[in-house]
Design a protein around this motif. Structure first.
Motif, PDB file in Angstrom:
ATOM      1  N   CYS A  99       4.076   2.159   4.251  1.00 23.90           N
ATOM      2  CA  CYS A  99       3.674   2.963   3.116  1.00 23.90           C
ATOM      3  C   CYS A  99       2.471   3.833   3.530  1.00 23.90           C
ATOM      4  CB  CYS A  99       3.317   2.059   1.933  1.00 23.90           C
ATOM      5  SG  CYS A  99       1.824   1.099   2.145  1.00 23.90           S
ATOM      6  N   PRO A 100       2.195   4.885   2.782  1.00 25.82           N
ATOM      7  CA  PRO A 100       1.079   5.779   3.153  1.00 25.82           C
ATOM      8  C   PRO A 100      -0.245   5.035   3.316  1.00 25.82           C
ATOM      9  CG  PRO A 100       2.414   6.780   1.447  1.00 25.82           C
ATOM     10  CD  PRO A 100       2.936   5.377   1.624  1.00 25.82           C
ATOM     11  N   ALA A 101      -0.483   4.041   2.473  1.00 23.17           N
ATOM     12  CA  ALA A 101      -1.761   3.321   2.555  1.00 23.17           C
ATOM     13  C   ALA A 101      -1.878   2.571   3.873  1.00 23.17           C
ATOM     14  CB  ALA A 101      -1.889   2.343   1.391  1.00 23.17           C
ATOM     15  N   CYS A 102      -0.793   1.915   4.272  1.00 21.85           N
ATOM     16  CA  CYS A 102      -0.847   1.155   5.519  1.00 21.85           C
ATOM     17  C   CYS A 102      -0.907   2.094   6.716  1.00 21.85           C
ATOM     18  CB  CYS A 102       0.360   0.228   5.641  1.00 21.85           C
ATOM     19  SG  CYS A 102       0.252  -1.198   4.554  1.00 21.85           S
ATOM     20  N   ARG A 103      -0.229   3.233   6.607  1.00 20.56           N
ATOM     21  CA  ARG A 103      -0.309   4.198   7.700  1.00 20.56           C
ATOM     22  C   ARG A 103      -1.744   4.681   7.857  1.00 20.56           C
ATOM     23  NH1 ARG A 103       3.928   8.384   6.019  1.00 20.56           N
ATOM     24  NH2 ARG A 103       4.762   6.810   4.624  1.00 20.56           N
TER      25      ARG A 103
END
Ligand SMILES: [Zn+2]
Ligand SMILES: [Zn+2]
Length: 98
Positions: A39-43
């Motif tokens: 997900c964008p947050a983990c990226r």
């Protein structure tokens, strides 16, 4: 073929996230075949970790206590010429000073 939003599951946190049409176009224009796996947050947090050392455990240095001579580990680089104490002696020192 028109693109459609896809709902994917993040490999890191297990949360579902939307792979938007805009992102899919971005991926295609960069020749990326695979869907994103995070997900964008983990990226974003992975990018941060690569720059800093967020998840890396602190490096410990083995030193000899200047007071009792026991080997101990400290999370900082010992400065030459400055005595380093084990936890017990450090606590003792502080009490003596205070
Ligand atoms: Zn995630
Ligand atoms: Zn000691």
């Amino acid at each position: 073929m028109a693109l459609e939003e896809k709902t994917l599951r993040c490999r890191d946190c297990g949360q579902e996230f939307v792979f938007t049409v805009g992102e899919q176009e971005f991926y295609q224009s960069h020749g990326l075949q695979n869907d994103p796996i995070r997900c964008p947050a983990c990226r974003a947090s992975r990018r941060r970790n690569r720059n800093g050392d967020g998840s890396r455990p602190r490096q410990m240095h083995t030193v000899t206590c200047a007071d009792c001579g026991v080997e101990t580990q400290v999370p900082f680089e010992p400065t030459e010429g400055r005595p380093v104490y084990c936890r017990d002696c450090y606590a003792k020192q502080k009490k003596t000073v205070a």
